[in-house]
Design a protein around this motif. Structure first.
Motif, mmCIF file in Angstrom:
data_model
loop_
_atom_site.group_PDB
_atom_site.id
_atom_site.type_symbol
_atom_site.label_atom_id
_atom_site.label_comp_id
_atom_site.label_asym_id
_atom_site.label_seq_id
_atom_site.Cartn_x
_atom_site.Cartn_y
_atom_site.Cartn_z
ATOM 1 N N CYS A 61 2.659 -2.112 -9.096
ATOM 2 C CA CYS A 61 1.431 -2.468 -8.383
ATOM 3 C C CYS A 61 1.009 -3.888 -8.717
ATOM 4 O O CYS A 61 1.032 -4.293 -9.888
ATOM 5 C CB CYS A 61 0.306 -1.494 -8.753
ATOM 6 N N GLU A 62 0.660 -4.640 -7.694
ATOM 7 C CA GLU A 62 0.053 -5.950 -7.877
ATOM 8 C C GLU A 62 -1.009 -6.115 -6.799
ATOM 9 O O GLU A 62 -0.808 -5.716 -5.652
ATOM 10 C CB GLU A 62 1.083 -7.082 -7.800
ATOM 11 N N PRO A 63 -2.184 -6.685 -7.140
ATOM 12 C CA PRO A 63 -3.261 -6.826 -6.165
ATOM 13 C C PRO A 63 -3.085 -8.092 -5.325
ATOM 14 O O PRO A 63 -3.055 -9.204 -5.860
ATOM 15 C CB PRO A 63 -4.503 -6.922 -7.049
ATOM 16 N N THR A 75 -9.657 -4.888 -4.729
ATOM 17 C CA THR A 75 -8.197 -4.795 -4.521
ATOM 18 C C THR A 75 -7.827 -3.840 -3.375
ATOM 19 O O THR A 75 -7.187 -2.802 -3.595
ATOM 20 C CB THR A 75 -7.457 -4.369 -5.810
ATOM 21 N N THR A 109 -2.516 -3.698 -2.051
ATOM 22 C CA THR A 109 -1.656 -3.869 -3.217
ATOM 23 C C THR A 109 -0.193 -3.841 -2.794
ATOM 24 O O THR A 109 0.166 -3.253 -1.771
ATOM 25 C CB THR A 109 -1.892 -2.764 -4.267
ATOM 26 N N ASN A 118 0.832 -1.211 0.000
ATOM 27 C CA ASN A 118 0.000 0.000 0.000
ATOM 28 C C ASN A 118 0.867 1.262 0.000
ATOM 29 O O ASN A 118 1.728 1.419 -0.842
ATOM 30 C CB ASN A 118 -0.984 -0.028 1.165
ATOM 31 N N HIS A 166 -4.944 -13.309 -12.117
ATOM 32 C CA HIS A 166 -3.943 -12.245 -12.122
ATOM 33 C C HIS A 166 -3.554 -11.868 -13.546
ATOM 34 O O HIS A 166 -3.340 -10.681 -13.837
ATOM 35 C CB HIS A 166 -2.700 -12.657 -11.347
#
Length: 319
Positions: free
Chosen positions: A166-168, A263, A266, A148, A304
């Protein structure tokens, strides 16, 4: 008692963490031991260094003075190893990493991308420890995660570059969990679950989970903590916990991975290196190897890949 470097480090960690508990974890000692050490330091300097305020442990006027001196001394000591190593060019590169999913793939990628360059890779569990090792010249570069809005403080002697912006994060559930049949899971539906505490507790992950759960109307409960992936997967498979997980994480017997609706949490993957010991060309190669390692894992989970394809602006630049 005379002040030693470990005392100065303790003062700096308390100021950075804002709490004795968090500072103690980052120093690898118990909170009572750190509290006793602080009292001894305060007796030496002649007054209180910290007071508990609305934002946690805040330095007093004396504390600010001692903290400024401590930072200056520690920075000088940290730069000693790095600068000395910079005088001996051409040696092996040492890369420190947190327990990111891409590390296994990275070992193969660096061999391919960095042909002829001797490289060692160490895996740790604390971003704080990696940063200090980078500052002290124990690593030439580090690869780590941030969750975050958390930002890792890096030494002035380093440069950094984002590998994945960024990746959830998703959740790992038991295959027998009532929510396992859903395509996505609402965080609020996990209010009664026990969470598997994350191994890396200084990357912003715990704070991000607490904040997201608070937004969903509950406080997460954590009973189990392990740095062993296999044990963690077994706990989840047995239905004893759920776990926050990178979306590129692989399958584990008896578990499923599901994206979180909206999401709420992140992650970000970053590479930092010491300017004195890593050339721009080497830094580019390390970044390329890390990016390719991540891209190789995109099809691990179809949800993803779908999210990734819908966000082309977040893709790392790889020639």
């Amino acid at each position: 008692m005379q002040l030693e470097l470990r005392h100065l480090l303790a003062i700096r960690r308390i100021a950075e963490a804002g709490s004795l508990g968090m500072a103690a974890r980052r120093l690898g000692i118990s909170q009572p031991a750190l509290s006793a050490q602080l009292r001894r330091i305060e007796r030496v300097v002649g007054g209180e260094l910290f007071l508990r305020g609305p934002r946690g442990m805040e330095p007093t006027q004396l504390g600010q003075f001692v903290l400024a001196k401590a930072r200056r001394v520690l920075d000088e000591m940290d730069s000693l190893g790095a600068e000395a190593r910079g005088l001996v060019p051409g040696g092996p590169l040492r890369l420190g990493c947190t327990l990111l999913v891409l590390v296994d793939e990275l070992l193969d990628r660096t061999d391919t991308v960095m042909v002829g360059q001797e490289l060692s890779v160490d895996v740790g569990f604390s971003v704080t420890t990696l940063v200090r090792a980078l500052t002290a010249g124990q690593y030439e570069a580090i690869l780590y995660g941030e969750v975050n809005d958390h930002r890792v403080a890096l030494p002035d002697t380093s440069d950094a570059r984002t590998v994945v912006p960024c990746e959830p994060f998703c959740v790992r559930l038991s295959a027998g969990h009532p929510l396992a049949s859903r395509d996505t899971v609402d965080l609020a539906d996990l209010a009664d679950e026990q969470w598997l505490a994350q191994a890396e507790d200084d990357d912003g992950g715990p704070e991000a989970l607490i904040a997201a759960c608070a937004q969903a109307g509950f406080t997460p409960r954590s009973r189990h903590r392990t740095t062993d992936r296999k044990i963690g997967h077994e706990l989840v498979a047995a239905g004893r916990a759920v776990a926050l997980t990178q979306p590129t994480a692989g399958a584990a017997p008896g578990t499923v991975l599901r994206p979180l609706a909206g999401t709420p949490i992140t992650g970000r993957i970053r590479l930092a290196w010491n300017r004195a010991t890593v050339t721009p060309a080497q830094a580019n190669l390390l970044h390329r190897a890390a990016a390719l390692s991540y891209l190789a894992l995109l099809d691990t989970n179809p949800f993803h890949r779908e999210w990734w394809d819908a966000h082309p602006g977040l893709h790392p630049g790889v020639d």
